[in-house]
Design a protein around this motif. Structure first.
Motif, mmCIF file in Angstrom:
data_model
loop_
_atom_site.group_PDB
_atom_site.id
_atom_site.type_symbol
_atom_site.label_atom_id
_atom_site.label_comp_id
_atom_site.label_asym_id
_atom_site.label_seq_id
_atom_site.Cartn_x
_atom_site.Cartn_y
_atom_site.Cartn_z
ATOM 1 N N ALA A 172 -18.296 16.201 4.148
ATOM 2 C CA ALA A 172 -17.468 15.524 5.167
ATOM 3 C C ALA A 172 -17.447 14.009 4.925
ATOM 4 O O ALA A 172 -17.615 13.220 5.848
ATOM 5 N N GLN A 173 -17.232 13.634 3.649
ATOM 6 C CA GLN A 173 -17.297 12.209 3.297
ATOM 7 C C GLN A 173 -16.042 11.712 2.577
ATOM 8 O O GLN A 173 -16.035 10.577 2.099
ATOM 9 N N GLY A 174 -14.977 12.529 2.495
ATOM 10 C CA GLY A 174 -13.780 12.094 1.771
ATOM 11 C C GLY A 174 -13.074 10.945 2.468
ATOM 12 O O GLY A 174 -12.860 9.866 1.887
ATOM 13 N N ALA A 175 -12.703 11.148 3.713
ATOM 14 C CA ALA A 175 -12.042 10.081 4.470
ATOM 15 C C ALA A 175 -13.032 8.946 4.731
ATOM 16 O O ALA A 175 -12.669 7.764 4.716
ATOM 17 N N ALA A 176 -14.294 9.320 4.942
ATOM 18 C CA ALA A 176 -15.341 8.307 5.151
ATOM 19 C C ALA A 176 -15.381 7.338 3.976
ATOM 20 O O ALA A 176 -15.436 6.109 4.159
ATOM 21 N N SER A 177 -15.300 7.883 2.758
ATOM 22 C CA SER A 177 -15.344 7.026 1.563
ATOM 23 C C SER A 177 -14.085 6.167 1.465
ATOM 24 O O SER A 177 -14.155 4.997 1.065
ATOM 25 N N ALA A 178 -12.937 6.744 1.819
ATOM 26 C CA ALA A 178 -11.682 5.969 1.789
ATOM 27 C C ALA A 178 -11.763 4.802 2.785
ATOM 28 O O ALA A 178 -11.306 3.681 2.500
ATOM 29 N N ILE A 179 -12.374 5.059 3.921
ATOM 30 C CA ILE A 179 -12.502 4.018 4.960
ATOM 31 C C ILE A 179 -13.477 2.929 4.497
ATOM 32 O O ILE A 179 -13.239 1.733 4.698
ATOM 33 N N LEU A 194 -7.290 3.805 -4.163
ATOM 34 C CA LEU A 194 -8.231 3.832 -3.030
ATOM 35 C C LEU A 194 -8.228 5.253 -2.446
ATOM 36 O O LEU A 194 -7.192 5.919 -2.411
ATOM 37 N N GLY A 195 -9.368 5.709 -1.977
ATOM 38 C CA GLY A 195 -9.439 7.007 -1.287
ATOM 39 C C GLY A 195 -9.320 8.188 -2.243
ATOM 40 O O GLY A 195 -9.762 8.131 -3.397
ATOM 41 N N ASP A 196 -8.708 9.271 -1.762
ATOM 42 C CA ASP A 196 -8.585 10.487 -2.583
ATOM 43 C C ASP A 196 -7.828 10.233 -3.884
ATOM 44 O O ASP A 196 -7.966 10.999 -4.832
ATOM 45 N N GLY A 215 -2.185 7.509 4.832
ATOM 46 C CA GLY A 215 -3.248 8.404 5.292
ATOM 47 C C GLY A 215 -4.375 7.553 5.871
ATOM 48 O O GLY A 215 -4.195 6.365 6.160
ATOM 49 N N MET A 216 -5.553 8.155 5.987
ATOM 50 C CA MET A 216 -6.687 7.425 6.588
ATOM 51 C C MET A 216 -7.043 6.186 5.762
ATOM 52 O O MET A 216 -7.340 5.125 6.296
ATOM 53 N N GLY A 217 -6.995 6.354 4.422
ATOM 54 C CA GLY A 217 -7.378 5.239 3.558
ATOM 55 C C GLY A 217 -6.355 4.113 3.599
ATOM 56 O O GLY A 217 -6.709 2.941 3.770
ATOM 57 N N ILE A 272 0.872 -1.182 0.000
ATOM 58 C CA ILE A 272 0.000 0.000 0.000
ATOM 59 C C ILE A 272 0.903 1.225 0.000
ATOM 60 O O ILE A 272 1.804 1.330 0.841
ATOM 61 N N VAL A 273 0.674 2.134 -0.931
ATOM 62 C CA VAL A 273 1.450 3.381 -0.929
ATOM 63 C C VAL A 273 0.576 4.475 -0.348
ATOM 64 O O VAL A 273 -0.508 4.750 -0.871
ATOM 65 N N GLY A 274 1.064 5.078 0.744
ATOM 66 C CA GLY A 274 0.319 6.142 1.412
ATOM 67 C C GLY A 274 -0.247 5.670 2.737
ATOM 68 O O GLY A 274 -1.017 4.715 2.775
HETATM 69 C C1 LIG Z 1 -10.826 21.147 4.688
HETATM 70 C C2 LIG Z 1 -11.083 19.692 4.636
HETATM 71 C C3 LIG Z 1 -11.933 19.103 5.581
HETATM 72 C C4 LIG Z 1 -12.240 17.737 5.511
HETATM 73 N N1 LIG Z 1 -13.080 17.200 6.436
HETATM 74 C C5 LIG Z 1 -13.433 15.903 6.326
HETATM 75 C C6 LIG Z 1 -14.346 15.303 7.280
HETATM 76 O O1 LIG Z 1 -14.803 15.968 8.217
HETATM 77 N N2 LIG Z 1 -14.674 13.986 7.123
HETATM 78 C C7 LIG Z 1 -14.174 13.216 6.104
HETATM 79 O O2 LIG Z 1 -14.513 12.027 6.004
HETATM 80 N N3 LIG Z 1 -13.289 13.749 5.206
HETATM 81 C C8 LIG Z 1 -12.915 15.057 5.300
HETATM 82 N N4 LIG Z 1 -12.016 15.586 4.421
HETATM 83 C C9 LIG Z 1 -11.461 14.725 3.342
HETATM 84 C C10 LIG Z 1 -10.304 13.887 3.861
HETATM 85 O O3 LIG Z 1 -9.340 14.686 4.477
HETATM 86 C C11 LIG Z 1 -9.661 13.093 2.720
HETATM 87 O O4 LIG Z 1 -10.661 12.552 1.905
HETATM 88 C C12 LIG Z 1 -8.796 11.974 3.277
HETATM 89 O O5 LIG Z 1 -7.707 12.514 3.998
HETATM 90 C C13 LIG Z 1 -8.299 11.070 2.152
HETATM 91 O O6 LIG Z 1 -7.508 10.038 2.705
HETATM 92 P P1 LIG Z 1 -6.463 9.277 1.799
HETATM 93 O O7 LIG Z 1 -5.833 8.265 2.707
HETATM 94 O O8 LIG Z 1 -7.100 8.824 0.550
HETATM 95 O O9 LIG Z 1 -5.410 10.391 1.365
HETATM 96 P P2 LIG Z 1 -4.441 11.278 2.266
HETATM 97 O O10 LIG Z 1 -5.001 11.494 3.616
HETATM 98 O O11 LIG Z 1 -4.082 12.458 1.441
HETATM 99 O O12 LIG Z 1 -3.152 10.350 2.444
HETATM 100 C C14 LIG Z 1 -2.269 10.094 1.366
HETATM 101 C C15 LIG Z 1 -0.927 9.677 1.951
HETATM 102 O O13 LIG Z 1 -0.081 9.268 0.881
HETATM 103 C C16 LIG Z 1 1.202 9.802 1.090
HETATM 104 N N5 LIG Z 1 1.859 9.889 -0.226
HETATM 105 C C17 LIG Z 1 1.531 10.699 -1.247
HETATM 106 N N6 LIG Z 1 2.343 10.494 -2.296
HETATM 107 C C18 LIG Z 1 3.202 9.515 -1.932
HETATM 108 C C19 LIG Z 1 4.280 8.855 -2.600
HETATM 109 N N7 LIG Z 1 4.642 9.179 -3.856
HETATM 110 N N8 LIG Z 1 4.962 7.877 -1.928
HETATM 111 C C20 LIG Z 1 4.611 7.546 -0.664
HETATM 112 N N9 LIG Z 1 3.601 8.158 0.024
HETATM 113 C C21 LIG Z 1 2.892 9.127 -0.614
HETATM 114 C C22 LIG Z 1 0.934 11.156 1.739
HETATM 115 O O14 LIG Z 1 2.067 11.649 2.428
HETATM 116 C C23 LIG Z 1 -0.215 10.804 2.671
HETATM 117 O O15 LIG Z 1 0.214 10.363 3.929
HETATM 118 C C24 LIG Z 1 -11.667 16.943 4.490
HETATM 119 C C25 LIG Z 1 -10.773 17.522 3.564
HETATM 120 C C26 LIG Z 1 -10.483 18.879 3.639
HETATM 121 C C27 LIG Z 1 -9.541 19.472 2.628
#
Ligand SMILES: Cc1cc2nc3c(=O)[nH]c(=O)nc-3n(C[C@H](O)[C@H](O)[C@H](O)COP(=O)(O)OP(=O)(O)OC[C@H]3O[C@@H](n4cnc5c(N)ncnc54)[C@H](O)[C@@H]3O)c2cc1C
Length: 395
Positions: free
Chosen positions: A303-310, A291-293, A14-16, A10-12
């Protein structure tokens, strides 16, 4: 395919990515997580975990921990920016009864730490920025910026809105900057010097901007706000891009005194450009899927971005349970066929409804669907029991 379970990279982290690692580990898969950051920082941002992701987190054993630390608000209010008139009030205590799990407000860092606690530390590799991958008939090779490589049977790109994995799969098309910035901050409630923000989450609506304010701890000792304001895209960006307090306060100078009191008390802020993309028709190829964003970045208004990733993470693990029969690509295609329609719908609705996603938007009356009036399809979803798409439906 051999009966040995595939190893999944898994690369990344974050929450997802962390949730996917946890759900796959629980089903006995070997998982390695590669994260570009040197360490995890507790940047000032809150996050709402609605009933739908809370059901995933419950099955991972995190519900008690989060209930103890997070804030459970009584109501969601929508107020006019100047007079403070309350235009709508949505009872949040009833959410748990209606949708089967609580809706909790927390620090992102607390949620991240809770997810990280589910993983053996030796499977999370920090300082590993991936620059690309190759896939062949037997597996996937990950290439890192430090010159090292890793090999796995499958790769999950959970690397966020600027995903390298996505670029390599589908071309280097940048996400869409929405023309809006989110300033965010968390700070100790005692700095408010007696101003009470109440046991509610309040969205204050101005003509072209809004701010949302709520507590993020059960003890109500930490406050959070997030904004959406029109702005040029900042030159630089990262998770630690500092915001200018003077500019922030000026942007809300016409707002109600209760809002200004919060901004006056705030000692420090960060800012995030808000991005999204049009829904994609595919999330991966062969042994590599997103997966995720990385595959469904969306504006934060629902407020569903991280929710959808989860949710993605729970469904991915369920689909991989059938990997012996379906093969890696078959499991991934079932995941995509199950998740893509729902995530795309939320992504589109989030984009359309810059103001209130449950209200008819005068600018887009065609979007006034039944779903908008009843949020049950969003919050009532249970990623552990939702029907999986039949593999033959996968495209
Ligand atoms: C203002 C704001 C408020 C929000 N509020 C909510 C909320 O209340 N509820 C909700 O569900 N969602 C909310 N979201 C959305 C949520 O933050 C995102 O949807 C969520 O963080 C996506 O998770 P992710 O794991 O897909 O990506 P990310 O959290 O972006 O994680 C990606 C990870 O990959 C790593 N990465 C990137 N490129 C590489 C690489 N080349 N090699 C290795 N690692 C890498 C990054 O460092 C990071 O750790 C909000 C977003 C914003 C902007």
């Amino acid at each position: 395919m051999s009966s040995q379970k595939p190893e999944i990279a898994i690369v990344g982290a974050g929450m997802g990515g962390l949730t996917a690692a946890a759900t796959l580990l629980r089903r006995g898969f070997k998982v390695q997580v590669y994260e570009q950051a040197e360490r995890f920082l507790r940047i000032g941002a809150g996050i709402q975990m609605a009933a739908n992701p809370m059901k995933v987190l419950r099955a991972l054993g995190l519900e008690d921990r989060l209930r103890q630390t997070a804030f459970q608000h009584r109501a969601r209010l929508h107020r006019d920016y100047d007079t403070g008139r309350i235009n709508s009030e949505f009872d949040m205590y009833s959410v748990e009864q209606k949708y089967g799990a609580p809706h909790l407000m927390m620090h992102r860092g607390d949620l991240h730490a809770a997810l990280l606690s589910l993983l053996p530390p030796d499977i999370v590799h920090l300082n590993k920025k991936m620059k690309g991958f190759t896939q062949d008939a037997d597996g996937v090779t990950l290439n890192f910026v430090d010159g090292t490589q890793a090999r796995a049977d499958a790769l999950v790109g959970a690397d966020g809105v600027h995903s390298i994995v996505r670029s390599q799969l589908f071309g280097n098309e940048s996400p869409n900057y929405t023309g809006r910035l989110a300033y965010r901050a968390t700070f100790p409630a005692h700095l408010l010097k007696g101003v009470d923000i109440g046991d509610v989450a309040t969205k204050w609506w101005g003509p072209d901007r809004h701010i949302v304010i709520y507590y993020i701890t059960a003890k109500k000792d930490e406050v959070y706000f997030t904004t959406s304001i029109p702005a040029e895209k900042p030159d630089l960006e990262s998770w630690s891009l500092k915001g200018d307090l003077g500019e922030l306060r000026a942007a809300f100078k016409d707002f109600h005194p209760d809002v200004r009191a919060v901004l006056d008390a705030c000692p420090d802020t960060h800012k995030w450009p808000i991005y999204d993309r049009e829904p994609q028709t595919s999330w991966g190829r062969g042994r590599v899927y997103l997966l995720g964003d990385a595959c469904h970045p969306m504006t934060p208004y629902m407020a569903q971005g991280a929710a959808s990733a989860i949710e993605d993470a729970a469904v991915l693990a369920r689909c991989f349970e059938g990997v012996d029969k379906a093969g890696i690509n078959g499991a991934f295609r079932q995941y995509e066929a199950t998740r893509l329609p729902r995530a795309s719908k939320i992504q589109s609705l989030s984009h359309l409804n810059k103001r209130e996603w449950m209200r008819v938007d005068a600018a887009a009356p065609e979007a006034a669907t039944k779903e908008k009036a009843d949020p049950g399809w969003v919050y009532g979803y249970d990623a552990w029991t939702a029907p999986l798409a039949k593999p033959e439906m996968a495209v």
